[in-house]
Design a protein around this motif. Structure first.
Motif, PDB file in Angstrom:
ATOM      1  N   SER A  26       8.222  12.658  48.690  1.00 19.01           N
ATOM      2  CA  SER A  26       9.101  12.170  47.622  1.00 19.01           C
ATOM      3  C   SER A  26       9.325  13.305  46.633  1.00 19.01           C
ATOM      4  O   SER A  26       9.980  14.281  46.954  1.00 19.01           O
ATOM      5  CB  SER A  26       8.499  10.930  46.953  1.00 19.01           C
ATOM      6  OG  SER A  26       7.215  11.201  46.417  1.00 19.01           O
ATOM      7  N   SER A  27       8.765  13.172  45.456  1.00 20.41           N
ATOM      8  CA  SER A  27       8.998  14.177  44.417  1.00 20.41           C
ATOM      9  C   SER A  27       7.752  15.024  44.196  1.00 20.41           C
ATOM     10  O   SER A  27       6.621  14.549  44.353  1.00 20.41           O
ATOM     11  CB  SER A  27       9.379  13.471  43.108  1.00 20.41           C
ATOM     12  OG  SER A  27       9.279  14.345  42.008  1.00 20.41           O
ATOM     13  N   ASP A  36      20.606  18.301  51.489  1.00 19.27           N
ATOM     14  CA  ASP A  36      19.439  17.938  50.682  1.00 19.27           C
ATOM     15  C   ASP A  36      18.681  16.768  51.298  1.00 19.27           C
ATOM     16  O   ASP A  36      17.449  16.756  51.342  1.00 19.27           O
ATOM     17  CB  ASP A  36      19.878  17.573  49.255  1.00 19.27           C
ATOM     18  CG  ASP A  36      20.276  18.792  48.462  1.00 19.27           C
ATOM     19  OD1 ASP A  36      19.967  19.924  48.906  1.00 19.27           O
ATOM     20  OD2 ASP A  36      20.921  18.622  47.409  1.00 19.27           O
ATOM     21  N   GLN A  37      19.429  15.774  51.759  1.00 22.05           N
ATOM     22  CA  GLN A  37      18.802  14.598  52.346  1.00 22.05           C
ATOM     23  C   GLN A  37      18.109  14.951  53.661  1.00 22.05           C
ATOM     24  O   GLN A  37      17.010  14.467  53.935  1.00 22.05           O
ATOM     25  CB  GLN A  37      19.850  13.519  52.581  1.00 22.05           C
ATOM     26  CG  GLN A  37      19.278  12.173  52.992  1.00 22.05           C
ATOM     27  CD  GLN A  37      20.361  11.138  53.216  1.00 22.05           C
ATOM     28  OE1 GLN A  37      21.520  11.489  53.431  1.00 22.05           O
ATOM     29  NE2 GLN A  37      19.993   9.874  53.166  1.00 22.05           N
ATOM     30  N   ASN A  56      14.848  16.711  52.848  1.00 20.35           N
ATOM     31  CA  ASN A  56      13.831  15.842  52.277  1.00 20.35           C
ATOM     32  C   ASN A  56      13.273  14.848  53.301  1.00 20.35           C
ATOM     33  O   ASN A  56      12.060  14.792  53.532  1.00 20.35           O
ATOM     34  CB  ASN A  56      14.396  15.099  51.066  1.00 20.35           C
ATOM     35  CG  ASN A  56      13.484  14.005  50.553  1.00 20.35           C
ATOM     36  OD1 ASN A  56      13.897  12.862  50.391  1.00 20.35           O
ATOM     37  ND2 ASN A  56      12.227  14.318  50.317  1.00 20.35           N
ATOM     38  N   ASN A  59      10.590  18.375  53.063  1.00 19.07           N
ATOM     39  CA  ASN A  59      10.634  19.132  51.824  1.00 19.07           C
ATOM     40  C   ASN A  59      10.693  18.182  50.633  1.00 19.07           C
ATOM     41  O   ASN A  59      11.448  17.209  50.643  1.00 19.07           O
ATOM     42  CB  ASN A  59      11.849  20.066  51.799  1.00 19.07           C
ATOM     43  CG  ASN A  59      11.722  21.187  52.813  1.00 19.07           C
ATOM     44  OD1 ASN A  59      10.692  21.840  52.884  1.00 19.07           O
ATOM     45  ND2 ASN A  59      12.765  21.399  53.608  1.00 19.07           N
ATOM     46  N   ILE A 112      11.434  16.634  46.904  1.00 15.86           N
ATOM     47  CA  ILE A 112      12.562  16.622  45.975  1.00 15.86           C
ATOM     48  C   ILE A 112      12.089  17.116  44.611  1.00 15.86           C
ATOM     49  O   ILE A 112      11.024  16.702  44.125  1.00 15.86           O
ATOM     50  CB  ILE A 112      13.127  15.194  45.825  1.00 15.86           C
ATOM     51  CG1 ILE A 112      13.653  14.673  47.163  1.00 15.86           C
ATOM     52  CG2 ILE A 112      14.221  15.152  44.773  1.00 15.86           C
ATOM     53  CD1 ILE A 112      14.048  13.206  47.119  1.00 15.86           C
ATOM     54  N   THR A 167      18.495  11.225  44.257  1.00 19.25           N
ATOM     55  CA  THR A 167      19.371  12.333  44.637  1.00 19.25           C
ATOM     56  C   THR A 167      20.628  12.439  43.779  1.00 19.25           C
ATOM     57  O   THR A 167      21.400  13.383  43.934  1.00 19.25           O
ATOM     58  CB  THR A 167      19.793  12.190  46.108  1.00 19.25           C
ATOM     59  OG1 THR A 167      20.449  10.926  46.276  1.00 19.25           O
ATOM     60  CG2 THR A 167      18.590  12.271  47.030  1.00 19.25           C
TER      61      THR A 167
END
Length: 605
Positions: A301-302, A376-377, A380, A385, A387, A549
């Protein structure tokens, strides 16, 4: 059958007896007299027929109590007499043999009736009852596996694994495993099977932790399905209890008060749980004994999530740095094959490319990369990877306050009922599919009071559907819910979906995107979320990721601010977040709408 006595003309005393009547066997003569009496003959008629004194027949009757005999006695006597007559024939016909067989079976049945009348049971009358009751006397044990069934299940488990799952299996002895993995590579599916196999083999308890109980029960579904398909065993119960004493528990956020549980535990999607630090203290306590094993696995996640320092081994790494040692390496290069770090934790990163190399041929990577996920999606959700949500309009820390265990908190929502929310109104937000990406749909329960909470009852992502199929999916929702509002983006594919929806829901609202419209929707959602007015199931990690996002950006002209998530004609992103905002947009940015107010007046009066 009652046989009428034959009427004889008066005969002289010296006259011969009728044919077949014995002359030199007193016992046989006496039986013959008794048989005639049971057939209904009078004493005098019997005496004349047998050519004996009437007083002799009367004496036999009184001494042997012919008149007190039962029906069975009389019938048996007649059958016996007829059997003697038939057996005594030197030449027998086919009819004679059939009659002998019938009379024999009749005698057997009479004998059973005598045993039953003498204090027997129903099995004396029907011997099939003994056969029916001849099986095992003990009640079948619940959730029991025979040795053969257990062998079948273990063979099916080992034969079904991809290479990267075999790595997980080989390292099942590790005290702690942490796996960072791509979406949809079969991690929950695998660990459900691993846990059942371990419970059968060792009798150890297995505990499944998830952000919500609904998500934890995915483990249960996999376990029940596996036992049925591989071994034909129907598992039941919550928890599932095996005969060897192993308990399989399925827990959501209530695990924070579950100090009494102990066993191996599996923590699913731990990077998306609220208040991970507190929850992990309880979870670790469940497996404090050396015999228990701990397994954590999740999509990332983050980097600001509470679980990130745990994944990175920061606490242990800080101690290492004080001793002037290198910190723990959590790079993909180091962990792609799995590695036990200095803190004795086994870590692995499995991207979608690693899964493909490990034999998982379930994906079309080019299609996913080019049409369904933005860069990006893709990085992730599929390439593991994290966020950086520092630039996100909806940071994860803010979204986590919206995440609840819906099975525990929403008493008025019946997840599996034909009408999950009864006849209370709902709003639907729909973000249609563009050329190839996913379409997002959200069913939203509006607040009951002004300033109350919105609840996401359902969320869906559909791929590869034309606009007619998308419209039909919405129509099915109107059959399950009392729909009050439908908001549809008509900028792209929605221009085809919207007219069809209007046919069965004339009040559908078209939303035509512009920088002003997007700004209004984002600000409305930001206001609702920041005030804690939105709730959704903690297992809805896809909805959280979609909101995270969304970032502020500039229009192509560079003159206006807008909000985007990297969505183009080729890539789709944040569709669930936009769908949710389409529904939230029905409440004006300043507060409760007229429709909502009238709804509150009706349902709170």
């Amino acid at each position: 059958m009652l046989i009428k006595p034959v009427q004889f003309k008066p005969a002289k005393r010296a006259a011969a007896r009728a044919p077949g009547i014995p002359t030199d066997d007193p016992a046989a003569l006496r039986d013959a007299a008794r048989s005639l009496y049971w057939q209904g003959w009078r004493i005098s008629s019997i005496a004349k027929h047998l050519n004996i004194k009437r007083s002799t027949v009367a004496s036999w009757k009184e001494r042997d109590k012919w008149h007190l005999s039962t029906a069975i006695d009389r019938v048996e006597g007649q059958i016996e007499a007829r059997m003697v007559q038939l057996v005594g024939k030197e030449v027998k016909t086919g009819s004679d043999f059939k009659e002998i067989d019938l009379l024999t079976r009749s005698l057997v049945q009479m004998s059973r009736k005598r045993r039953y009348d003498g204090g027997g049971n129903e099995a004396d009358l029907n011997p099939n009852l003994d056969k029916r009751n001849a099986g095992p006397k003990k009640k079948p044990t619940r959730n029991e596996f025979s040795e053969e069934q257990q062998s079948l299940l273990l063979d099916a488990f080992r034969d079904s694994l991809f290479d990267y799952q075999k790595v997980w299996h080989r390292n099942g002895h590790e005290r702690t495993r942490i796996i960072l993995k791509s979406r949809q590579i079969g991690a929950t599916w695998y660990f459900a099977r691993e846990a059942l196999a371990d419970a059968l083999a060792t009798g150890r308890n297995q505990i499944f932790l998830s952000a919500s109980k609904a998500q934890a029960h995915v483990f249960k579904q996999y376990i029940v399905q596996f036992a049925k398909e591989a071994a034909g065993v129907e598992l039941s119960g919550d928890p599932i209890v095996l005969p060897n004493g192993a308990h399989l528990y399925f827990l959501g956020t209530s695990a924070r008060t579950a100090q009494g549980y102990h066993g191996n535990f599996y923590f699913d999607e731990f990077f998306w749980t609220h208040n991970f630090t507190e929850l992990n203290k309880v979870a670790s306590g469940m497996a404090i004994q050396a015999k228990w094993r701990k397994t954590y696995f999740s999509t990332p996640s983050s980097i600001n999530h509470q679980a990130y320092p745990f994944w990175a081994g920061k606490e242990f790494s800080d101690r290492l740095q004080k001793a002037k040692k290198a910190k723990i390496d959590i790079s993909h290069l180091k962990l792609s094959s799995g590695f036990t770090g200095e803190d004795k934790i086994w870590r692995q990163i499995v991207t979608i490319l690693d899964a493909e190399a490990g034999g998982c041929n379930l994906f079309d990577l080019d299609h996913l990369r080019d049409y369904e996920y933005s860069p990006d999606q893709f990085d992730n959700l599929l390439m593991c990877n994290f966020i950086d949500d520092n630039q996100s309009i909806f940071p994860q820390a803010e979204l986590q306050r919206c995440m609840v265990d819906s099975w525990e908190v929403w008493d008025d929502v019946k997840q599996f009922a034909a009408r999950p929310f009864g006849y209370r109104p709902v709003w639907i937000g729909y973000d249609p599919s563009l050329s190839g990406d996913s379409a997002g749909c959200v069913v939203l329960a509006p607040p009951l009071v002004a300033g109350g909470k919105f609840r996401v009852l359902e969320r869906h992502q559909w791929r590869g559907m034309d606009f007619a199929a998308q419209a039909e999916s919405i129509r099915q929702m109107t059959l399950r819910y009392q729909v009050e509002y439908i908001g549809i983006d008509t900028t792209g594919m929605g221009i085809g979906v919207f007219p069809i929806v209007k046919q069965f829901f004339p009040n559908a609202t078209a939303i035509n995107y512009s920088p002003e419209v997007k700004t209004r929707m984002v600000l409305k959602a930001k206001d609702v979320i920041s005030k804690g007015r939105l709730e959704f199931d903690a297992g809805a990690t896809d909805l959280s990721a979609a909101f995270m996002t969304i970032r502020k950006t500039l229009t192509a002209s560079g003159r206006q601010v807008t909000y985007d998530a990297g969505r183009t004609a080729e890539t789709g992103h944040a569709d669930l977040a936009w769908a949710c905002m389409h529904a939230l947009d029905h409440e004006p940015i300043e507060g409760v709408s007229e429709n909502t107010q009238s709804f509150m007046e009706i349902y709170t009066s």
